[in-house]
Design a protein around this motif. Sequence first.
Motif, mmCIF file in Angstrom:
data_model
loop_
_atom_site.group_PDB
_atom_site.id
_atom_site.type_symbol
_atom_site.label_atom_id
_atom_site.label_comp_id
_atom_site.label_asym_id
_atom_site.label_seq_id
_atom_site.Cartn_x
_atom_site.Cartn_y
_atom_site.Cartn_z
ATOM 1 N N ARG A 96 -39.800 17.182 82.730
ATOM 2 C CA ARG A 96 -41.248 16.961 82.755
ATOM 3 C C ARG A 96 -41.790 16.742 81.347
ATOM 4 O O ARG A 96 -42.627 15.870 81.114
ATOM 5 N N GLN A 97 -41.308 17.540 80.412
ATOM 6 C CA GLN A 97 -41.752 17.389 79.022
ATOM 7 C C GLN A 97 -41.332 16.029 78.466
ATOM 8 O O GLN A 97 -42.102 15.378 77.754
ATOM 9 N N GLU A 98 -40.137 15.593 78.772
ATOM 10 C CA GLU A 98 -39.674 14.278 78.309
ATOM 11 C C GLU A 98 -40.530 13.169 78.907
ATOM 12 O O GLU A 98 -40.907 12.220 78.214
ATOM 13 N N ILE A 99 -40.839 13.304 80.195
ATOM 14 C CA ILE A 99 -41.678 12.297 80.860
ATOM 15 C C ILE A 99 -43.068 12.283 80.233
ATOM 16 O O ILE A 99 -43.628 11.217 79.947
ATOM 17 N N GLN A 100 -43.632 13.470 79.995
ATOM 18 C CA GLN A 100 -44.959 13.537 79.378
ATOM 19 C C GLN A 100 -44.948 12.957 77.972
ATOM 20 O O GLN A 100 -45.874 12.246 77.570
ATOM 21 N N ALA A 101 -43.895 13.245 77.211
ATOM 22 C CA ALA A 101 -43.792 12.712 75.854
ATOM 23 C C ALA A 101 -43.687 11.188 75.897
ATOM 24 O O ALA A 101 -44.310 10.478 75.091
ATOM 25 N N THR A 102 -42.907 10.675 76.846
ATOM 26 C CA THR A 102 -42.759 9.218 76.983
ATOM 27 C C THR A 102 -44.093 8.584 77.359
ATOM 28 O O THR A 102 -44.488 7.563 76.793
ATOM 29 N N ARG A 103 -44.795 9.205 78.310
ATOM 30 C CA ARG A 103 -46.103 8.675 78.721
ATOM 31 C C ARG A 103 -47.093 8.696 77.557
ATOM 32 O O ARG A 103 -47.849 7.752 77.345
ATOM 33 N N LYS A 104 -47.094 9.814 76.827
ATOM 34 C CA LYS A 104 -48.014 9.923 75.691
ATOM 35 C C LYS A 104 -47.708 8.852 74.642
ATOM 36 O O LYS A 104 -48.620 8.203 74.118
ATOM 37 N N ALA A 105 -46.430 8.655 74.327
ATOM 38 C CA ALA A 105 -46.052 7.627 73.351
ATOM 39 C C ALA A 105 -46.471 6.248 73.833
ATOM 40 O O ALA A 105 -46.993 5.434 73.062
ATOM 41 N N TYR A 106 -46.256 5.985 75.111
ATOM 42 C CA TYR A 106 -46.649 4.694 75.685
ATOM 43 C C TYR A 106 -48.162 4.511 75.607
ATOM 44 O O TYR A 106 -48.649 3.459 75.175
ATOM 45 N N ASN A 107 -48.907 5.544 76.010
ATOM 46 C CA ASN A 107 -50.378 5.448 75.966
ATOM 47 C C ASN A 107 -50.879 5.285 74.535
ATOM 48 O O ASN A 107 -51.823 4.535 74.279
ATOM 49 N N ASP A 108 -50.268 5.988 73.592
ATOM 50 C CA ASP A 108 -50.654 5.847 72.188
ATOM 51 C C ASP A 108 -50.399 4.421 71.701
ATOM 52 O O ASP A 108 -51.223 3.838 70.989
ATOM 53 N N ARG A 109 -49.253 3.879 72.071
ATOM 54 C CA ARG A 109 -48.925 2.510 71.658
ATOM 55 C C ARG A 109 -49.928 1.518 72.248
ATOM 56 O O ARG A 109 -50.413 0.613 71.563
ATOM 57 N N ILE A 110 -50.292 1.700 73.514
ATOM 58 C CA ILE A 110 -51.277 0.819 74.157
ATOM 59 C C ILE A 110 -52.629 0.961 73.467
ATOM 60 O O ILE A 110 -53.310 -0.024 73.197
ATOM 61 N N ARG A 111 -53.030 2.198 73.142
ATOM 62 C CA ARG A 111 -54.299 2.417 72.450
ATOM 63 C C ARG A 111 -54.323 1.706 71.097
ATOM 64 O O ARG A 111 -55.316 1.097 70.722
ATOM 65 N N ARG A 112 -53.212 1.808 70.359
ATOM 66 C CA ARG A 112 -53.143 1.143 69.050
ATOM 67 C C ARG A 112 -53.230 -0.378 69.208
ATOM 68 O O ARG A 112 -53.910 -1.050 68.429
#
Length: 159
Positions: A96-112
């Motif tokens: 779950r933590q890995e999935i959340q970290a992946t989602r957060k990284a993806y969302n951060d990249r999209i935001r940038r």
Amino acid sequence: MRKDSLLQDYERDLAKLRQAEVLVVQKTTQLEELERSVRDNMEESQYLRETLNRTRDTLDVEKRLNATVKHKKRVAFTTEQAPAVPAGRKQVDQLRQEIQATRKAYNDRIRRKDYAIRNLQEQLHQTAEDLDSTSKELGDIRTTLMEPPGLPPREIIQE
């Protein structure tokens, strides 16, 4: 008396002519500077458009890549058989933590990427506005250069 009057008129006309020549030189210099500025603004605008398009293309590629990865994970998850030994609570939490970290990284990249696109659009809009105002100034200067000094303005026929 008449000769003096003609001589004064001639001198006055000659002075007006010299002033007009100086004005023409000044306006020509100003016109060249504005043309250079317009050219620079057009080049900058073109560069910003190209950069914006490249950024959009990169974002689209990344979105497609992420969608493909998600799809492959789903397919792999559904085709794999359940493990013989149930996963422990630590393993589930870790996943779950890995999935959340992946989602957060993806969302951060999209935001940038979205931020970069917005900034490029704002720069492009500002450059277009600058180009419009400079073009208007250039047109005004061209119009004033076409009008002879001392005469009332006349209509200029645009080609």
